[in-house]
Design an enzyme around this catalytic site. Structure first.
Site, short mmCIF file in Angstrom:
data_model
loop_
_atom_site.label_atom_id
_atom_site.label_comp_id
_atom_site.label_asym_id
_atom_site.label_seq_id
_atom_site.Cartn_x
_atom_site.Cartn_y
_atom_site.Cartn_z
N ASP A 1 -40.21 -26.76 -38.28
CA ASP A 1 -39.10 -25.92 -38.96
C ASP A 1 -38.92 -25.96 -40.16
OD1 ASP A 1 -36.79 -24.41 -39.31
OD2 ASP A 1 -35.47 -26.03 -38.93
N ASN B 1 -39.18 -20.50 -41.32
CA ASN B 1 -39.73 -20.92 -40.15
C ASN B 1 -40.16 -19.80 -39.07
OD1 ASN B 1 -36.62 -21.05 -39.75
ND2 ASN B 1 -37.38 -21.16 -37.74
N GLU C 1 -33.34 -18.96 -36.85
CA GLU C 1 -32.94 -19.89 -35.56
C GLU C 1 -32.64 -18.87 -34.57
OE1 GLU C 1 -32.42 -21.13 -38.70
OE2 GLU C 1 -34.00 -22.46 -38.40
#
Lengths: 183, 621
Positions: free
Chosen positions: B339, B297, B213
C-alpha cells in the site's frame, strides 16, 4: 412462485459473492429450513425513534431466531469477513471507516430487528443495502454475530470517551489496527 | 563597540519590520529567494509569481515549493509569534487543508460537509463575508477510507475551486460565494470519493479521485474553468487510449515501453478495479508545459490477487495539461505489496548535477526512497532512502526498479513481521516544502513499521477491496513515531532532523525569513531555523495538526502565519488509541508578531466600557 425465484436468485448471488472470497470456505451458510423468520411487514413497521416512555417498542419484541445459536454466530462471523464488513467496521466490530458495532453505541438502534433493518436497507452514511445481496436468514446470522459481540461492549474502553461517540470520525480513533491487536 | 551597535540595529530593523506596514504588492521575490552561503544550489521557478503576500493554491506555486518570499517574520523575531485571531468550523473530521489568501479575503474549505467560508481580513476579527454549503451526499462519509477529509481549495480567475467528498468539483464566484458550476465526476455508491485539491493550469481545472481501497479506477479529469465542462480524462489503468499514452510517450526505462501496459500488467480485466487513484498533488512546469501527477496503490491491496507490475499504480505521470497526453510515466513501486502509493507531491526544482543544471522533480515516496528524477525524461538522478526501510535493498540503477527483499513480501494467511515502512509509508500525502535559500527539502515523515497478514478479498462495489490485516509499531528502539527532516535532493542525504514522539503529518511551510514551520499530531506547531534545524518557537494548539501551514501579508501590511488544528485522517487511525493522542478539533489559528492584528493585540483595543444610561451603581471613592 415469484418469491421462490427471487429467494433462489438471492441465494445464488450470495453463493457467487461468497465464492469470490477465500475465507468463505467451510459449511453452508444456509440456515435450518425449519427456522421461522420474522415477517417483512413486521420489520418494516418499526418506527424510527420510539417515543420516550414507550414500555417495549415493537423492535424490542422481535427476536432474532438465530440468537445464541453457535453455528449461526460462526456463519455470521464468516459473512462479516466475506462481505467486506470487517474492513469498514473493524475486526470484531470495533470501528474503522464505519462506526463500531461492538456495543459502544448504536446510531440506528441496537435491537436485533433494528440491526436487521440497518443491514437489509442500508443507512445514509455509506452502509450498503444488503437486502439486495443476502437472503434474510443470512442477515439474521450477521445480527446473531453482532449480538455475540455484546460482551465486548461491557469491557472498559481503552481509548477514552471517544470510543462511545457514535460519529464515524471518532470511531475511527479505535482503528482496525487497535482492533486487530485485540483479536 | 561595533558589535552592540550592530545587534541594536538588527533588533530595530526587526521591530520595524514587524510593526511597520509594508507595500503588499511590492515584489520581494528577489533577493528573498536567492541561495545563501552553504546552500545546495538548487533553485525553483516560482511561477505563476503571485503577489508575494498572497497564497492562492495549496502549494502556493506550480512547482509545489510551499515557499513564501515574505521575510518580516524571521529567525530574529519568530520567538515573539502570538495568536492574533482564530476561527473554528465545528467539524470533527480530519483537517488537511491550508486556507488561501487573495486580496483582502481568506478562503477556508472544511472537511465534509465541505463548507466554504470567505473571511474579510480588512475588518477586526476577520468576520465571515459569505458561506457556501454544498450539502454533498452523506453516503460518501462511509466510503472514504481515511476519514472525510479535504485538502483545500485553489483560486484562479476570480473563482474558488474545490472538490466535494461525494465525487464532485465546484467553482464559486470568489466575491459572492455563488456557484459558477458544479460537476459530478463519479458515484460515491461505487466507492469513489474526492479529497484532493485541484490545480488550475490555463483554463484546465485538474481533478483526480480517491477510492484505491474500494477498487475504484484512478482518473485525472480536466474541466473547463469557466463552464466546468470536461476537456479530457486520463485513467491510471487500462489500454493506452484510456491512459492517454500515444505518440508523445517516451519510456524512461525499457520495461516501461510497450503497448497497453496499463492492462497487460494485470491478470484479466483486474485493471478495471485496479486503483491507481489520483488523490495527491499536481505540479506544473510552464517551460516544459507538463503536469506531474502521482497515482495510488493498486486494488485490491492483496498482491496475490493481481500478479504483474500493475501499471500505472504507485507511479507518476508527466502529461500535457491541454490534452492529457502522457509524455512519460515512471512506477516507483511495481506490484505494490504494501500500500505504498505514488501520490506524494512532486516538487519541481533546478539544480547542479555533475556541473550541469538539470530540470529535476523531487519526490519523497511512501516507499521510503527519496527520488530525484529528471523531469524531462522520468529517469532517476538520485534515489536513496530518506528513512529506515527494509522492504527493498536499494534501487537498481539500470532499471530504476526497487530490489525487493523476498522476506518482506506480503503473504496470504501468513504473518510477515516488521516490514518497514508501514502501509502509510515513511511519509504520506503531507507535502514537503523547498527553500531556494538553502536548496533543501523539508518534510514531516514517519518512523512506523508493520506486521502484515493478507487475506484474499472479493470485489463488492462500494465496499473495501482491501485484505490487509496489520498492526503497527515504531521502528527501531526509539519509540519516536515522527520526525522532521531537511533533505538534500541533489545528494540524497539528510542535512538535519528533529525526532518527534508522535506522528508528524502536517504540510510544511518555508519562508524567506529562513524559517520552516511544521506541526505534530499531538498539537505542537513549531518554527525552525531552516539552515540548522534549531527550534526557535513552539506553540501547543487545541488539537493535533494534520493540515498545512501558510503565510500571508494582511491588509495592514503585517505578515501572518496560519495553520488549522484538527487532527484526523490516517493519523487518528494509526495513533488514535495511543496514550496522549489529542481529541479532534477544527480551529484555524492565525499568528503574528506579538499577536497584533486589526482590532486585537496590545494597544489595539478600540472600545471600552462606558457608563450606561440610567446606571445607578456608584463606585465607592
Amino acid at each position: 412462485m415469484r418469491a421462490m425465484t427471487l429467494r433462489l436468485a438471492l441465494t445464488l448471488l450470495a453463493t457467487v459473492a461468497l465464492g469470490a472470497c477465500s475465507r468463505s470456505h467451510g459449511d453452508s451458510v444456509t440456515g435450518p429450513a425449519a427456522t421461522q423468520l420474522p415477517a417483512d411487514a413486521t420489520l418494516h413497521s418499526i418506527p424510527m425513534g420510539a417515543p420516550p416512555g414507550e414500555p417495549v417498542s415493537i423492535a424490542g419484541r422481535i427476536a432474532n431466531p438465530f440468537a445464541g445459536n453457535a453455528q449461526a454466530v460462526a456463519e455470521g462471523k464468516q459473512l462479516f469477513g466475506a462481505m467486506n464488513c470487517v474492513y469498514c467496521h473493524g475486526a470484531q466490530g470495533s470501528g474503522l471507516i464505519g462506526p463500531a458495532l461492538n456495543g459502544s453505541g448504536w446510531r440506528y438502534g441496537g435491537t436485533p430487528a433494528e440491526l436487521f433493518n440497518s443491514i437489509h436497507d442500508g443507512r445514509p452514511q455509506g452502509m450498503p443495502a444488503w437486502g439486495a445481496r443476502l437472503p434474510p436468514d443470512q442477515i439474521w446470522k450477521l445480527v446473531a454475530y453482532l449480538q455475540s459481540l455484546g460482551d465486548a461492549s461491557n469491557q472498559p474502553s481503552t481509548t477514552g470517551p471517544q470510543a462511545a461517540d457514535q460519529d464515524p470520525a471518532d470511531s475511527a480513533h479505535q482503528g482496525l489496527i487497535a482492533a486487530q491487536r485485540a483479536r | 563597540m561595533i558589535r552592540p551597535h550592530r545587534t541594536l540595529g538588527l533588533a530595530l530593523l526587526a521591530v520595524l519590520a514587524a510593526c511597520g506596514p509594508a507595500d503588499r504588492k511590492a515584489s520581494s521575490l528577489s533577493p528573498a529567494n536567492r541561495p545563501q552561503p552553504g546552500a545546495t544550489g538548487a533553485t525553483a521557478n516560482f511561477a505563476p509569481n503571485d503577489p508575494p503576500g498572497e497564497w492562492r493554491r495549496q502549494a502556493r506555486d506550480y512547482a509545489n515549493t510551499r515557499f513564501s518570499p515574505l521575510e518580516q517574520i524571521g529567525v530574529g523575531n519568530v520567538a515573539r509569534l502570538k495568536m492574533a485571531w482564530s476561527f473554528s468550523d465545528g467539524i470533527p473530521y480530519g483537517h488537511e487543508a491550508a486556507p488561501l489568501v487573495v486580496g483582502d479575503t481568506m478562503f477556508v474549505v472544511t472537511p465534509y460537509p465541505n463548507v466554504a467560508y470567505a473571511l474579510d481580513l480588512s475588518k477586526p476579527g476577520a468576520p465571515i463575508k459569505w458561506t457556501y454549503q454544498p450539502h454533498p451526499d452523506p453516503i460518501a462519509v462511509g466510503k472514504a477510507c481515511c476519514d472525510a477529509v479535504n485538502r483545500g481549495p485553489t483560486y484562479a480567475d476570480g473563482k474558488l475551486v474545490f472538490t466535494l467528498l461525494d465525487g464532485e468539483a465546484v467553482a464559486l464566484d470568489a466575491n459572492t460565494g455563488k456557484p459558477a458550476w458544479r460537476v459530478r465526476l463519479g458515484q460515491p455508491a461505487s466507492g469513489m470519493t474526492i479529497t484532493m485539491s485541484p490545480l488550475v493550469v490555463g483554463n484546465a481545472v485538474l481533478v483526480g479521485n480517491s477510492g484505491g481501497e474500494m477498487g475504484v479506477r484512478g482518473q485525472l479529469t480536466a474541466l473547463d474553468l469557466s463552464t466546468g465542462k470536461e476537456l479530457w480524462r486520463g485513467y491510471s489503468t487500462g489500454p493506452d487510449a484510456d491512459v492517454k499514452i500515444g505518440a508523445d510517450y517516451h519510456a524512461p526505462y525499457p520495461w516501461l515501453a510497450g503497448k497497453d501496459l496499463g492492462a497487460s500488467s494485470w491478470p484479466g480485466d483486474a485493471w478495471q478495479r485496479g486503483g491507481g487513484t489520483v488523490w495527491g498533488w499536481i505540479s506544473y512546469d510552464p517551460d516544459l508545459n507538463l503536469i506531474y501527477e502521482g497515482t495510488s496503490n493498486p486494488s485490491p491491496r492483496v498482491p496475490a490477487q493481481r500478479p504483474g507490475d500493475n501499471l500505472w499504480s504507485s507511479a507518476v505521470f508527466a502529461r500535457d495539461p491541454k490534452t492529457g497526453s502522457v509524455h512519460w510515466g515512471f512506477q516507483f513501486t511495481p506490484h505494490d505489496q504494501w500500500d505504498y502509493d505514488g501520490v506524494n507531491e512532486n516538487i519541481l526544482i533546478d539544480g547542479p548535477i555533475g556541473g550541469q543544471t538539470r530540470k529535476l522533480l523531487v519526490h519523497l515516496d511512501r516507499n521510503g526512497f527519496g527520488y530525484t528524477l529528471d523531469r524531462s525524461t522520468g529517469r532517476i538522478v538520485v534515489a536513496k532512502p530518506f528513512a529506515p526501510l527494509n522492504w527493498a535493498k536499494g534501487i537498481d540503477p539500470a532499471t530504476g526498479r526497487p530490489i525487493v527483499d523476498p522476506d518482506k513480501e506480503a503473504k496470504v494467511e501468513e504473518k510477515v513481521s516488521n516490514i518497514c515502512p508501514t502501509h502509510i509509508g515513511s511519509k504520506d500525502w503531507q507535502p514537503a516544502a523547498f527553500s531556494p535559500r538553502t536548496g533543501l527539502i523539508y518534510a514531516d515523515i514517519f518512523n512506523i513499521c508493520m506486521d502484515l497478514t493478507d487475506h484474499k478479498v472479493g470485489y463488492i462495489p462500494g465496499t473495501p477491496y482491501d485484505g490487509m490485516d496489520l498492526t503497527t509499531h515504531a521502528g527501531g528502539k526509539t519509540n519516536k513515531w515522527g520526525e522532521f527532516i531537511a533533505w538534500n535532493p541533489l545528494t540524497g542525504e539528510r542535512a538535519w532532523s528533529i525526532p518527534e514522539t508522535f506522528m508528524t503529518m502536517s504540510g510544511v511551510l518555508a519562508t524567506a525569513g529562513d524559517l520552516v514551520f511544521y506541526g505534530t499530531t499531538d498539537g505542537w506547531f513549531r518554527a525552525v531555523d531552516a539552515r540548522n534545524g534549531k527550534v526557535l518557537w513552539s506553540q501547543k494548539l487545541s488539537s493535533g495538526i494534520t493540515s498545512q501551514p501558510m503565510t500571508y501579508l494582511g491588509p495592514d501590511g503585517r505578515q501572518y502565519v496560519a495553520v488549522v488544528a484538527g487532527v484526523g485522517g490516517v493519523a487518528s487511525q494509526v495513533m488514535g488509541s495511543k496514550n496522549g493522542f489529542p481529541p479532534r478539533g477544527g480551529t484555524l489559528y492565525v499568528f503574528s508578531i506579538d499577536g497584533v492584528s486589526p482590532g486585537s493585540g496590545p494597544g489595539m483595543l478600540t472600545t471600552q466600557g462606558s457608563k450606561a444610561p440610567g446606571a445607578v451603581y456608584n463606585a465607592p471613592d
